[in-house]
Scaffold this active site. Structure first.
Site, PDB file in Angstrom:
ATOM      1  N   SER A 143     -36.778 -36.180  -3.031  1.00  0.00           N
ATOM      2  CA  SER A 143     -35.935 -36.855  -2.032  1.00  0.00           C
ATOM      3  C   SER A 143     -36.758 -37.692  -1.066  1.00  0.00           C
ATOM      4  O   SER A 143     -37.682 -37.188  -0.442  1.00  0.00           O
ATOM      5  CB  SER A 143     -35.198 -35.829  -1.172  1.00  0.00           C
ATOM      6  OG  SER A 143     -34.134 -35.305  -1.873  1.00  0.00           O
TER       7      SER A 143
ATOM      8  N   HIS B  52     -31.508 -41.318  -4.304  1.00  0.00           N
ATOM      9  CA  HIS B  52     -32.214 -41.195  -5.588  1.00  0.00           C
ATOM     10  C   HIS B  52     -31.779 -42.383  -6.462  1.00  0.00           C
ATOM     11  O   HIS B  52     -30.593 -42.589  -6.690  1.00  0.00           O
ATOM     12  CB  HIS B  52     -31.827 -39.893  -6.304  1.00  0.00           C
ATOM     13  CG  HIS B  52     -32.515 -38.678  -5.762  1.00  0.00           C
ATOM     14  ND1 HIS B  52     -33.169 -37.776  -6.569  1.00  0.00           N
ATOM     15  CD2 HIS B  52     -32.648 -38.224  -4.510  1.00  0.00           C
ATOM     16  CE1 HIS B  52     -33.674 -36.811  -5.818  1.00  0.00           C
ATOM     17  NE2 HIS B  52     -33.360 -37.043  -4.568  1.00  0.00           N
TER      18      HIS B  52
ATOM     19  N   HIS C  64     -30.315 -32.691 -10.623  1.00  0.00           N
ATOM     20  CA  HIS C  64     -30.314 -31.352 -10.020  1.00  0.00           C
ATOM     21  C   HIS C  64     -29.222 -30.468 -10.620  1.00  0.00           C
ATOM     22  O   HIS C  64     -28.142 -30.958 -10.972  1.00  0.00           O
ATOM     23  CB  HIS C  64     -30.061 -31.441  -8.507  1.00  0.00           C
ATOM     24  CG  HIS C  64     -31.090 -32.217  -7.766  1.00  0.00           C
ATOM     25  ND1 HIS C  64     -31.035 -33.583  -7.639  1.00  0.00           N
ATOM     26  CD2 HIS C  64     -32.196 -31.824  -7.096  1.00  0.00           C
ATOM     27  CE1 HIS C  64     -32.078 -34.007  -6.928  1.00  0.00           C
ATOM     28  NE2 HIS C  64     -32.799 -32.960  -6.589  1.00  0.00           N
TER      29      HIS C  64
ATOM     30  N   TYR D  84     -27.413 -28.495  -8.897  1.00  0.00           N
ATOM     31  CA  TYR D  84     -26.254 -28.479  -7.994  1.00  0.00           C
ATOM     32  C   TYR D  84     -25.306 -29.650  -8.223  1.00  0.00           C
ATOM     33  O   TYR D  84     -24.186 -29.665  -7.724  1.00  0.00           O
ATOM     34  CB  TYR D  84     -26.685 -28.415  -6.516  1.00  0.00           C
ATOM     35  CG  TYR D  84     -27.474 -29.596  -6.006  1.00  0.00           C
ATOM     36  CD1 TYR D  84     -26.879 -30.840  -5.817  1.00  0.00           C
ATOM     37  CD2 TYR D  84     -28.824 -29.469  -5.698  1.00  0.00           C
ATOM     38  CE1 TYR D  84     -27.605 -31.924  -5.340  1.00  0.00           C
ATOM     39  CE2 TYR D  84     -29.557 -30.548  -5.218  1.00  0.00           C
ATOM     40  CZ  TYR D  84     -28.941 -31.765  -5.050  1.00  0.00           C
ATOM     41  OH  TYR D  84     -29.656 -32.835  -4.590  1.00  0.00           O
ATOM     42  N   GLU D  85     -25.748 -30.648  -8.979  1.00  0.00           N
ATOM     43  CA  GLU D  85     -24.862 -31.772  -9.280  1.00  0.00           C
ATOM     44  C   GLU D  85     -23.838 -31.383 -10.345  1.00  0.00           C
ATOM     45  O   GLU D  85     -22.949 -32.164 -10.660  1.00  0.00           O
ATOM     46  CB  GLU D  85     -25.685 -32.976  -9.758  1.00  0.00           C
ATOM     47  CG  GLU D  85     -26.538 -33.579  -8.657  1.00  0.00           C
ATOM     48  CD  GLU D  85     -27.483 -34.656  -9.175  1.00  0.00           C
ATOM     49  OE1 GLU D  85     -27.045 -35.804  -9.304  1.00  0.00           O
ATOM     50  OE2 GLU D  85     -28.658 -34.353  -9.450  1.00  0.00           O
TER      51      GLU D  85
ATOM     52  N   ALA E 288     -38.938 -32.331  -1.689  1.00  0.00           N
ATOM     53  CA  ALA E 288     -38.807 -32.012  -0.270  1.00  0.00           C
ATOM     54  C   ALA E 288     -38.417 -30.541  -0.215  1.00  0.00           C
ATOM     55  O   ALA E 288     -37.654 -30.070  -1.058  1.00  0.00           O
ATOM     56  CB  ALA E 288     -37.705 -32.869   0.341  1.00  0.00           C
TER      57      ALA E 288
ATOM     58  N   MET F 281     -34.411 -27.035  -3.974  1.00  0.00           N
ATOM     59  CA  MET F 281     -33.315 -27.001  -4.962  1.00  0.00           C
ATOM     60  C   MET F 281     -33.720 -27.647  -6.294  1.00  0.00           C
ATOM     61  O   MET F 281     -32.864 -28.157  -7.022  1.00  0.00           O
ATOM     62  CB  MET F 281     -32.089 -27.722  -4.392  1.00  0.00           C
ATOM     63  CG  MET F 281     -31.639 -27.195  -3.034  1.00  0.00           C
ATOM     64  SD  MET F 281     -30.300 -28.179  -2.355  1.00  0.00           S
ATOM     65  CE  MET F 281     -30.233 -27.549  -0.666  1.00  0.00           C
ATOM     66  N   SER F 282     -34.991 -27.654  -6.604  1.00  0.00           N
ATOM     67  CA  SER F 282     -35.431 -28.317  -7.846  1.00  0.00           C
ATOM     68  C   SER F 282     -36.759 -27.715  -8.304  1.00  0.00           C
ATOM     69  O   SER F 282     -37.145 -26.632  -7.872  1.00  0.00           O
ATOM     70  CB  SER F 282     -35.628 -29.818  -7.584  1.00  0.00           C
ATOM     71  OG  SER F 282     -36.700 -30.014  -6.672  1.00  0.00           O
TER      72      SER F 282
ATOM     73  N   ASN G 185     -38.460 -30.019   6.684  1.00  0.00           N
ATOM     74  CA  ASN G 185     -37.805 -29.311   7.792  1.00  0.00           C
ATOM     75  C   ASN G 185     -38.261 -27.856   7.746  1.00  0.00           C
ATOM     76  O   ASN G 185     -38.753 -27.394   6.717  1.00  0.00           O
ATOM     77  CB  ASN G 185     -36.284 -29.381   7.626  1.00  0.00           C
ATOM     78  CG  ASN G 185     -35.835 -28.815   6.289  1.00  0.00           C
ATOM     79  OD1 ASN G 185     -35.905 -29.497   5.261  1.00  0.00           O
ATOM     80  ND2 ASN G 185     -35.419 -27.570   6.271  1.00  0.00           N
TER      81      ASN G 185
ATOM     82  N   HIS H 278     -29.278 -33.617   5.249  1.00  0.00           N
ATOM     83  CA  HIS H 278     -29.993 -34.417   4.246  1.00  0.00           C
ATOM     84  C   HIS H 278     -30.623 -35.645   4.923  1.00  0.00           C
ATOM     85  O   HIS H 278     -31.679 -36.114   4.500  1.00  0.00           O
ATOM     86  CB  HIS H 278     -29.027 -34.830   3.137  1.00  0.00           C
ATOM     87  CG  HIS H 278     -29.683 -35.483   1.958  1.00  0.00           C
ATOM     88  ND1 HIS H 278     -30.697 -34.878   1.236  1.00  0.00           N
ATOM     89  CD2 HIS H 278     -29.482 -36.687   1.373  1.00  0.00           C
ATOM     90  CE1 HIS H 278     -31.094 -35.696   0.269  1.00  0.00           C
ATOM     91  NE2 HIS H 278     -30.372 -36.795   0.324  1.00  0.00           N
TER      92      HIS H 278
HETATM   93  N1  HPA Z   1     -33.633 -25.699   1.837  1.00  0.00           N
HETATM   94  C1  HPA Z   1     -33.422 -26.044   0.537  1.00  0.00           C
HETATM   95  N2  HPA Z   1     -33.777 -27.203   0.043  1.00  0.00           N
HETATM   96  C2  HPA Z   1     -34.381 -28.092   0.866  1.00  0.00           C
HETATM   97  C3  HPA Z   1     -34.618 -27.799   2.213  1.00  0.00           C
HETATM   98  C4  HPA Z   1     -34.228 -26.537   2.724  1.00  0.00           C
HETATM   99  O1  HPA Z   1     -34.409 -26.203   3.911  1.00  0.00           O
HETATM  100  N3  HPA Z   1     -35.245 -28.891   2.741  1.00  0.00           N
HETATM  101  C5  HPA Z   1     -35.366 -29.802   1.741  1.00  0.00           C
HETATM  102  N4  HPA Z   1     -34.844 -29.315   0.597  1.00  0.00           N
END
Ligand code: HPA
Length: 273
Positions: free
Chosen positions: A31, A62, A84, A86-87, A114, A212-213, A236, A248
């Protein structure tokens, strides 16, 4: 031929109609890092949408294309946008791009993402070299009939992230004066961010960063005997570690800031392979 191998062969057949480029390294951009692809010496670009039966990335920010080119003298294929779980895609779909890049010739998979920082001391904007992962909260991408063309039924996963590539990342970051942390990445399905209680669980399990990947892509690549390395950028602090709600937009804004040092490091690692 197995079902997945057959699918990969059909995708490859299309790719070969468009280009005879043989990458050595496959690089997946997480990301906000997608712009990196535009900075290399580009030979050719191929949209995922043009490839028959190829999953499309639906995430904002993306792009959804393969960029073929060179970093110094190394031929690379870059995924600008990944697929992903989750998609709504199956894990077979999620790792299909990795299988296709392997079929194109890539021997090394360089993963980026990320991630939310969990380990004490981690700060927003940090880079973390992935030394190991926890993937057992999402389905394994190798579930189903094993396709021997890819690898063995019960592949060893004790050293997914290649030691030599890890050394290469350490050396490059030292040379560039970019500090890099190291740690365990934990993959959850998303798309919701975690609760503070879930993050406490991840921390208790030894995770340093959450996302998430990535982990399932590393499994599929390791199964096919590719050498794998990965770097997370801490966009973060994970839920509960930071008081602030997650978004996001925040992840993308953090990516913009970290992108220059991240890009320098990736270029240097690939150039030193
Ligand atoms: N959690 C899950 N996926 C993420 C996060 C997070 O805090 N930051 C970036 N991708």
């Amino acid at each position: 031929m197995g079902k997945v191998a057959d699918r990969v062969a059909k995708c490859l057949e299309y790719v070969r109609k468009r280009t005879d480029f043989i990458p050595r390294v496959a690089l997946i951009l997480g990301s906000g890092l997608g712009d990196f692809a535009e900075q290399i010496s580009i030979s050719m670009i191929l949209d995922y949408a043009d490839i028959p039966d190829f999953p499309q990335s639906t995430v904002a920010g993306h792009k959804g294309r393969f960029v073929f080119g060179y970093i110094k003298d190394t031929p690379v294929v870059i995924m600008q946008g990944r697929v992903h779980y989750y998609e709504g895609y199956s894990m077979e779909d999620v790792v299909l791009p990795v299988r296709l890049m392997h079929a194109m010739g890539a021997e090394i998979l360089f993963l980026t993402n990320a991630a939310g920082g969990i380990k004490e001391g981690f700060q927003c904007g940090d880079l973390m070299m992935i030394t190991d992962h926890i993937s057992c909260f999402v389905p394994n991408p190798l579930l189903g009939a094993n396709e021997d063309a890819f690898g063995v039924r019960f592949p060893d996963m004790s050293e997914i992230y290649d030691k030599e590539l890890q050394d290469n990342i350490r050396t490059s970051s030292k040379e560039l004066g970019i500090s890099i942390r190291e740690g365990v990445y934990l993959q959850l399905s998303g798309p919701s961010y975690e609760t503070p209680a879930e993050i406490r669980m991840c921390k208790a399990l030894g995770a340093c960063a959450v996302g998430m990947s990535t982990a399932v892509e590393a499994i599929a690549a390791n199964h096919m005997q590719m050498k794998v390395c990965g770097i997370s950028f801490i966009s973060n602090l994970a839920a509960g570690i930071s008081e602030a709600p997650l978004s996001h937009e925040e992840v993308k804004a953090a990516a913009d800031e970290v992108a220059p040092k991240f890009q320098l490091l990736v270029k240097s690692v690939v150039a030193n392979l």
